[in-house]
Each structure stands twice: as structure tokens, then as C-alpha cells.
Design a protein around this motif. Structure first.
Motif, short mmCIF file in Angstrom:
data_model
loop_
_atom_site.label_atom_id
_atom_site.label_comp_id
_atom_site.label_asym_id
_atom_site.label_seq_id
_atom_site.Cartn_x
_atom_site.Cartn_y
_atom_site.Cartn_z
N UNK A 1 50.88 7.59 -29.62
CA UNK A 1 50.64 8.93 -29.09
C UNK A 1 50.59 8.77 -27.58
N UNK B 1 32.80 24.47 -31.76
CA UNK B 1 33.60 24.25 -30.56
C UNK B 1 34.83 25.15 -30.55
N UNK B 2 35.44 25.22 -29.38
CA UNK B 2 36.64 26.02 -29.22
C UNK B 2 37.78 25.04 -29.01
N UNK C 1 40.97 25.10 -28.71
CA UNK C 1 42.06 25.31 -27.76
C UNK C 1 41.59 25.37 -26.31
N UNK C 2 40.32 25.16 -26.09
CA UNK C 2 39.84 25.12 -24.70
C UNK C 2 39.45 23.69 -24.37
N UNK D 1 35.12 23.35 -20.73
CA UNK D 1 34.71 24.68 -21.17
C UNK D 1 33.77 24.60 -22.36
N UNK D 2 34.03 23.64 -23.24
CA UNK D 2 33.20 23.50 -24.42
C UNK D 2 31.80 23.00 -24.07
N UNK E 1 30.03 23.61 -21.49
CA UNK E 1 29.15 24.55 -20.79
C UNK E 1 28.88 25.81 -21.61
N UNK F 1 41.02 17.71 -21.23
CA UNK F 1 41.65 17.54 -22.55
C UNK F 1 41.14 18.61 -23.50
N UNK F 2 42.03 19.14 -24.33
CA UNK F 2 41.61 20.15 -25.29
C UNK F 2 40.68 19.53 -26.33
N UNK G 1 41.82 17.84 -29.57
CA UNK G 1 42.49 16.55 -29.55
C UNK G 1 41.51 15.38 -29.58
#
Lengths: 370, 518
Positions: free
Chosen positions: B15, B352-353, B355-356, B360-361, B363, B403-404, B407
Motif C-alpha cells: 500500500x 468517529x467520522x 471521511x474526515x 478533525x476527529x 477535536x 490522514x483520513x 484508513x
């Protein structure tokens, strides 16, 4: 020969760029194919469209930028409405009603321009009048959008249906106003309101290009700052990507739905005000030509990115102006422009597949990249 | 020994930036249940995805048993469909079933060589027959949404068997099952093994490996560390192989005397959207410096209990106090400000989100504090420092803060959630800190489990109160101070953790109080 498809972990930005360019190229090739079937030369047609959209070099040498300014005139409402729907889409709130909100804003703005002086609200400075008019337009569009938002938060009514139906309501009101209620008595029977006084009109930059362009650019900057740097934009992102996580994070989702729709509708309303104050100078036929719907395509193609929206809006406006041009000079229907716009959406969304998955062609039994 | 059912040789998969599989060899015999172990991110799922045609390996070959010649034959599997044709079937952790269709319809979904007119009667007979043979009896006409999680899993397995799968890959099948259901699944796997199927069993639960499998293979960092005969090994040895060092299995419960009440529930009742009462007259409390474990068969009100304790669901009757403050009518946002944090059971759906980005996750629970956002705009520099500090302190392995989240591996996602939740409790009105942890170590490997438990215990000794819902009884007994046992929406009993046995808990979980107390 076989195809093998596997998901990509993360796509690089260069890959995205290549896929995007290829998709657009495919769209134009597809458009060319249609032209060839109809029996016209695709290259000639594209050249004519391009000349229609940005002009010929002879014109530039003569200092004639008529084509470019026309394209930008059309790009202004497209930019603002695309930003409007883009903000709502970011939250996965399907505001299909930008068209109606634009018309509502135009009505509110025109109302102020026509009748404010009766109430002594007119300033001698055009700037103040324009600001007043824009505020009215924003409120008009915002109010038009807040009703579906309220129905969504209170009764879970599907916003796609309500915002879409509100378009028709707005358009019928608008036709009633310029055909009946606000019709100019001195207009010799033609539908439309009286022309606005000069102090209610947006100044021009060049040709028909007016200062609405500035308003559009400021709107773009504002949306960019909101979405990328603000607390509000963060909440919009989280709600859009995972509603459950948003609730879990203590975000008030209903309040955000109302706020976002007020903002989205307000922007669309602003676009309507800018149109009447910058282009038609009155409320008359020809306002609802589909900016609100094209905006949906533009914001999707731009992946809801405000900067991309500005660029794509200009390209789409160019295609529209170019379409008008070939109608006049080559006798082809201007709907060629819509074919192209549709093809672009189709191919760009289709190209998304290649961003998400890696496809390889396998020849024979051994692995082989190609 | 039997002939080889599956042989993967020298598999390499890259990967971007990492080599996920590094020349992995993996051999499973026919009629064998083979455990596939490894920490999150060790490459188990990747290896199986290669086998199923979801990923294409950079190098290596796959051999399957050929019944005509009774020897192995090289195959190239480049699409999931080819995998099915080759007889490879995967039972995914997240089921691939159509909820609004029946068992039968799901079984024949996607099969190409059916007749134009489908002979439902015959298929129905086949499915019932298959179910009987493997001890998974199920009504072919039932709709998927009517079935329990355990039954849905049986449909997944039946679906594969119906498609003549010879190789069955079970991706953490027991993670979603109750202990009883897990035992039934074990029986089914044994029956399948007797019928000469080749079974790959991916799991984190070492007990099950010992109990169910013949041999097991341990992956670490994309390499095959060892393949061992399960009969000759121990849990500890397997755990050491997975982590690559000695694992401390017992984390000691915090040894401080509990302080003030952090949370009190008095007479709390909750009804779900259909009006069914899910919590009945709950009376529990958590003191600072205490871990209150909540045990029970899943679906007996634990989820609702956690939702009430974090303000996600309001209580219909009764009151809830956080740090002595009445919060009965407060929103989730108010609970967060009062110092309540929540490690949700559904990590991916709620916690968690995906795609963010990681930043962002991280905070999500603290983006309102004035250091991050004093007015309208974020203080980007502070956010970056804050996020990088959390990534560092909580050992979240990620290429970077951008990083999203989707992943990251499961263990790192949970560390991220843990970091966010623990940190968010420090910023509230007063010193009250309550951490509601629901299945905090579910689906995690040994290393990550150890990490999460030790951090929770550390928080507890620093004065936080912890309400921990778990389906791992050993975990509950090991680190809880007291244990509340739930049954059908009630608290059956609250017992001290240091004088209770697994058997006692089992009785209570079935809704029976010990006789001497009645």
C-alpha cells in the motif's frame, strides 16, 4: 483479456487531476460525436463556441472584450447560487431550491428598489441603497429556504421535495408580481415592473459586466473561510459525514439545519438581487433560466470546493454563451450547451470510479499492468 | 494428514508507503480449522482480501485443491466472482446481506447460472438440507431483518455453503456473538471440517483459538511469524508471538479509595421509539476513583444505560446527577461540558467520522473550548499542537494528522477515540470526570487491549469515575471495583469485583440472584 478492479486506499491529488482532465476531454469528445451525428463539423462548432465565449483575437486587439464580459455576466449568478447549494450539500442537506430562493431574493430586492422611496428609506448614495437591497434579497431567499428547513427539523419532511416545490411557488409569485401587481403602468402593456432609479443600480466595470462580480468573489471568500476555518464549518463537515457522530459530539443538528438553510437561501437570494440590480434593472421575464439547477451540477463538479466553484462557474457560463453564439451564427440549437454540461457531469462522476478503484487489464494467466 | 486445501506462497502486497504483506506463506489442509492471528494491522484481512480477489498481490501465487487430480493447482483470482467460482467464500465481519430479502433470496443472490424461472421449492429444500447437515437450522422464508445477529451470520455461512464453497474464511465471526452463539458456531465449524472443508478462522480471542482450531498461523507486521499446532501451545505463547514481546495479561484494578459521587442514577426508566421499556428503575452510582463494570448478555439494556449516562437519550422517569448537578433534562452537549466522555460501542458508526482527517476527529469533543475556537474561527496552530500531542501521547500510529480516520487500523482508531475522550474530560466546569466506556476493547488485538485498559485504570487512579460496559467477563472482573449485572433492563445486582466468580456472574446474567440473598 480480463479486467481486475481493486479499491485504492487513498488517491493522490495528481491522479485526481489527470482523471478530471480526461473526463472533461471525454465529455467534449462525446459532445463532438453528437454534433457529428447531427451533421455538423465538431471542430468548427467548438471553435465557434469558444469564440462566442471568449471572443476572437482580432476583437481583443481592437480592445473589444464583449464575449468575455458576457460570459462573466452569466457566471456571476451561477457562482453565487453554486456556493449557496454547495454549503447545504456539504451538510448533506439537499437544497434543490436555489432557483426559487434566487427568485424570492430578486422579488425582495426589487420591492425595496421600487418602493423604499415611498417610505423615505432611499439614500442619495447608491452604495447604501445597494446594501439595503442586498439585505432584502438575502432575507427573501433565506426566508424562502427556512420553511423547508423548519419542516425538516420539526416533522422530518423530505427537503428534496419541499425545496423543489417551493421553486414553483416562488416562480408563480414572481410572474404574478411583474405581470399584475407591480406591473409598470407606463410600460405600454409589456410585462415587467418599472425600471429602477439609477441609485438602485449596480455600477458597471466594463461592457455589461457589473460589480456583482465583486459580490460573487467576496461570497466565495466568505464561504471558503466558513467551511475551512470556522467552528460552524467544522460542525457542517461532521454532520455531513456522520450524523450519529455529530449528535454524539454534542452538535445541535437541528439548529445547524436552520442556520445553513438560512445562509444557503440567503446567498441564492443575493444572486437574484444582483441580477435585477445589475442586469435587468427591473423585475421582468427571464430571471428563472435555471441558474439554481445548473448550480447543482457546478457544485458537484467542484466537489463543493468554493474556489473550484468560481472556476467551474465561469467555464459553464462560457459554454452557455458559446451555445447562444452557435445558435445565432450556425443555426444550431443552443441546447448543445446543455448536452455538454450534462456530458461533463456524467463523465466526471463516472471518472470517480477510477479515483476510487485501480483497474488493471490482465492478459492471459500472468499478472500484467497496462 | 489430509491433502492441502489452500496454499498461498510468497504473497507481497504494497500500500502507499507500507508493505502490508511481505512474502507471506500460508498453508491450510483440507478438513482443518486454521486460526489466523495477529494484531490489528498485521495483515490478516489484507491476506484474505487477496485470496478473495478484492486486492491484487504484487507477487506470489495461490494454489487450491483440485478434486480431479487430488492435488493442488495454481489459480489466479482477480475478482470476487472468480473467488466464488474457485470455491472461496468469505464470511465478513460486517454481513453482506440484503435486509429486506428472505434467507433464500440472499442465498441465490448473484448466482448467474439459475434458470429463468427459479425453482424456489428445490432451493428451499437444499437450504434446509444444508442447515440440518451443519447444525444451522433456519427458516429459508424468514426476512433478514427478522433475524438476530447470530442467525444472520448463519445465513452468511449457508450462503457460502450453498455456493459450494470449499474454503471458508471467517473474519472475526465471534466478535458479534454471545458466548452461547459462539459455542454453536464452533460446533458448526467442526462439522464443516469433518466434511473436509478448509476453514480459516480469524479472531482475537485466544480462548477460541485454543478451543476450536487445529493449527494457527500468527502474522506480525505483514510477515508470517509462525505456524503452530494449537494442541501444543498456550494462550501466552500465542499472545507473545502476536505482539513480539511478553504480554502482561493482568492489569491490576486501581487501588485508591473511591471519592465523591461522579454520577448517580436514581429510578431511571427509558422507553425506545416503539414504546418498549428498555431501562427499568435503574439505581446506580459511580464514585471518583472507581470503575463500575456493567456485565450482561448484550441487548439487556447496556447500550441504553450508556446513552442515558452520556445524555444522548433523555430519561423518562427518574433523575441523573453528574457531580451532584441534576442533568435529567440536559442535552449531550451539556453532559460533555459537565465532564462526561463516552467511548461508544459502535466505533465506526458513532465514535468517529471516517471521511474526515484524524485531526478533525480528535477535536470532536473539544472544538468548543476557547483555546481552539475563541470566536468564530479555529486557532489552527493550537489545533495542530493539540492534535500532535494526543497522537504522540496515545501512541496513535498514523502517517499524519491529515490522514483520513477510516484508513487507520481498528486499534489505532480506538486509541484515537480514547485520546479524545480522556482529554475532553479535563475541560469542564469542575473536577468531575466520568468516562463511559462501552466495549472499549472489542475487536482489539492484545497490544491495543492492554493499552486501552491500562489508560482507563490510570484515569481512574487520577480521580475519574468510569462506567465500563463489557462483554468480556474476565476484563470486567480484572479491572472493575464493583460490577453491576443487567438483565432485561434491570440491574439484577451490584457486587464487589474482588469477591465474585465467573460462575456467580453467569447466574446473575441469566437473571437469577444467588439463593442465599433471597
Amino acid at each position: 483479456m480480463k479486467f481486475s478492479v481493486e479499491p485504492r486506499i487513498e488517491a493522490t491529488s495528481s491522479l485526481r487531476f489527470v482523471v478530471m482532465c480526461t473526463s472533461i476531454l471525454c465529455a467534449f469528445m462525446f459532445g463532438g460525436l453528437i454534433m457529428a451525428i447531427v451533421g455538423v463539423d465538431p471542430v468548427d462548432t467548438y471553435v465557434a463556441m469558444l469564440e462566442g465565449a471568449i471572443g476572437r483575437s482580432e476583437d481583443w486587439n481592437d480592445g473589444q472584450f464583449y464575449s468575455i464580459t458576457e460570459t462573466l455576466v452569466k457566471a456571476i449568478p451561477l457562482m453565487i447560487t453554486s456556493l449557496a447549494v454547495g454549503v447545504a450539500f456539504k451538510m448533506l442537506f439537499w437544497n434543490i431550491g436555489a432557483e426559487g430562493q434566487l427568485v424570492a431574493g430578486a422579488m425582495a430586492g426589487s420591492g425595496v428598489a421600487l418602493f423604499a422611496k415611498d417610505y423615505g428609506l432611499q439614500s442619495t448614495y447608491a452604495v447604501i441603497n445597494i446594501v439595503l437591497m442586498c439585505i432584502a434579497g438575502v432575507m427573501g431567499g433565506g426566508l424562502w429556504a427556512i420553511v423547508p428547513a423548519f419542516l425538516k427539523t420539526k416533522f422530518k419532511v423530505n427537503e428534496i421535495i419541499t425545496t423543489l416545490m417551493f421553486n414553483y411557488v416562488a416562480i408563480l409569485w414572481y410572474q404574478y408580481l411583474f405581470n399584475v401587481a407591480w406591473k409598470d403602468p407606463d410600460g405600454m402593456g409589456f410585462p415587467g415592473t418599472a425600471k429602477f432609479d439609477g441609485i438602485w443600480i449596480l455600477g458597471r466595470i466594463s461592457g455589461r459586466l457589473h460589480w456583482g462580480l465583486g459580490i460573487a468573489l467576496v461570497s466565495g471568500l466568505l464561504v471558503w473561510i466558513i467551511l475551512d476555518m470556522s467552528k460552524w464549518g467544522y460542525e457542517i463537515r461532521v454532520i455531513g459525514q456522520n450524523l450519529k457522530a455529530a449528535l454524539y459530539g454534542g452538535i445541535d443538528v437541528n439548529r445547524n439545519v436552520l442556520r445553513v438553510m438560512l445562509f444557503s437561501g440567503g446567498l441564492a437570494g443575493l444572486a437574484g438581487t444582483v441580477e435585477v440590480s445589475g442586469v435587468s434593472y427591473s423585475l421582468q421575464e427571464g430571471l428563472n433560466v435555471g441558474y439554481g439547477y445548473t448550480a447543482i451540477i457546478v457544485s458537484w463538479l467542484s466537489r463543493l470546493n468554493p474556489i473550484a466553484i468560481m472556476i467551474v462557474s465561469v467555464v459553464f457560463a462560457g459554454i452557455m454563451v458559446g451555445g447562444d453564439q452557435i445558435q445565432m451564427t450556425m443555426g444550431l440549437p443552443s441546447s448543445v450547451a446543455y448536452v455538454l454540461q450534462g456530458a461533463m457531469l456524467f463523465f466526471v462522476l463516472g471518472g470517480e470510479f477510477f479515483v476510487r478503484y485501480r483497474m488493471t487489464i490482465i492478459i492471459g494467466q500472468r499478472h500484467a499492468d497496462s | 494428514m489430509n491433502s492441502i486445501g489452500l496454499k498461498m506462497e510468497g504473497i507481497v502486497k504494497d500500500f502507499p508507503g507500507v508493505r502490508a504483506l511481505d512474502h507471506v506463506d500460508f498453508i491450510v489442509n483440507k478438513g482443518e480449522i486454521h486460526g489466523l492471528l495477529g494484531e490489528n494491522g498485521a495483515g490478516k484481512t489484507t491476506l484474505m482480501s487477496v485470496l478473495c480477489g478484492l486486492y491484487r498481490a504484487e507477487a506470489g501465487s495461490v494454489y487450491l485443491h483440485d478434486s480431479n487430480t487430488d492435488s493442488e493447482r495454481e489459480v489466479v483470482i482477480s475478482t470476487p466472482r472468480e473467488a466464488i467460482v474457485c470455491g472461496v467464500g468469505m464470511v465478513h465481519q460486517h454481513f453482506r446481506l440484503v435486509q429486506s430479502q428472505t434467507v433464500l433470496e440472499n442465498c441465490i443472490l448473484g448466482i448467474r447460472d439459475t434458470n429463468l424461472v427459479v425453482d424456489y421449492k428445490a432451493i428451499e429444500k437444499d437450504i434446509i438440507e444444508l442447515g440440518k447437515r451443519y447444525g444451522m437450522e433456519i427458516n429459508p422464508e424468514a426476512y433478514i431483518w427478522e433475524l438476530s445477529v447470530g442467525e444472520q451470520q448463519r445465513v452468511e455461512i449457508l450462503k457460502m455453503l450453498y455456493r459450494d464453497a470449499e474454503i471458508l474464511i471467517m473474519d472475526e465471526p465471534t466478535a458479534v456473538l454471545t458466548p452461547q452463539e459462539a459455542r454453536l458456531l464452533g460446533e458448526t465449524m467442526k462439522l464443516m471440517a469433518i466434511e473436509d472443508k478448509t476453514i480459516v478462522f480469524i479472531t482475537h480471542k485466544l480462548d477460541e483459538v485454543i478451543e476450536f482450531t487445529h493449527r494457527s498461523t500468527v502474522l506480525r507486521d505483514g510477515k508470517n511469524v509462525s505456524t503452530v499446532d494449537t494442541g501444543n501451545t498456550t494462550k501466552r505463547e500465542l499472545a507473545n508471538l502476536m505482539v513480539g514481546r511478553d504480554v502482561v495479561f493482568s492489569i491490576v484494578r486501581p487501588n485508591i479509595s473511591p471519592g465523591d459521587y461522579v454520577m448517580e442514577m436514581r429510578g431511571v426508566s427509558v422507553y425506545d421509539s416503539r414504546g418498549v421499556q428498555t431501562l427499568k428503575d435503574i439505581d446506580i452510582d459511580v464514585k471518583s476513583g472507581e470503575i463500575l463494570g456493567v456485565a450482561g448478555v448484550s441487548g439487556n439494556g447496556q447500550k441504553e444505560l450508556a446513552e442515558v449516562a452520556t445524555g444522548l437519550v433523555g430519561c423518562k422517569n427518574g433523575s441523573i446527577y453528574i457531580g451532584g448537578r441534576d442533568m435529567s433534562d440536559s442535552s449531550a452537549g451539556k453532559f460533555i461540558k459537565a465532564g462526561v466522555s463516552h467511548i461508544p460501542g459502535d466505533r465506526i458508526g458513532v465514535g468517529l467520522v471516517g471521511n474526515l482527517p484524524v485531526s478533525d476527529n480528535l477535536i470532536l469533543k473539544s472544538y468548543q473550548i476557547k483555546e481552539i475556537c475563541g470566536g468564530l474561527l479555529f486557532n489552527q496552530r493550537f489545533v495542530h499542537e493539540y492534535v500532535d500531542r494526543l497522537i504522540d501521547e496515545y501512541e496513535v500510529v498514523t502517517p499524519g494528522r491529515d490522514t483520513l480516520a477510516r484508513n487507520l487500523s481498528g486499534g489505532n482508531q480506538q486509541k484515537m477515540v480514547l485520546a479524545r475522550e480522556i482529554e475532553s474530560t479535563y475541560r469542564c466546569y469542575d473536577d468531575t470526570r466520568l468516562i463511559v466506556a462501552v466495549y472499549p476493547t472489542r475487536g482489539l488485538d492484545v497490544g491495543a487491549t492492554e493499552f486501552v485498559r491500562s489508560r482507563l485504570v490510570k484515569q481512574c487512579s487520577e480521580g475519574a469515575g468510569i462506567l465500563m460496559v463489557s462483554d468480556d467477563l474476565e476484563e470486567i472482573i480484572a479491572i472493575s471495583t464493583r460490577i453491576a449485572v443487567m438483565y432485561s433492563g434491570y440491574i439484577v445486582d451490584v457486587v464487589k469485583a474482588d469477591c465474585v466468580t465467573l460462575e456467580d456472574l453467569g447466574m446473575l446474567m441469566a437473571g437469577e440472584r444467588p439463593i442465599d440473598e433471597i
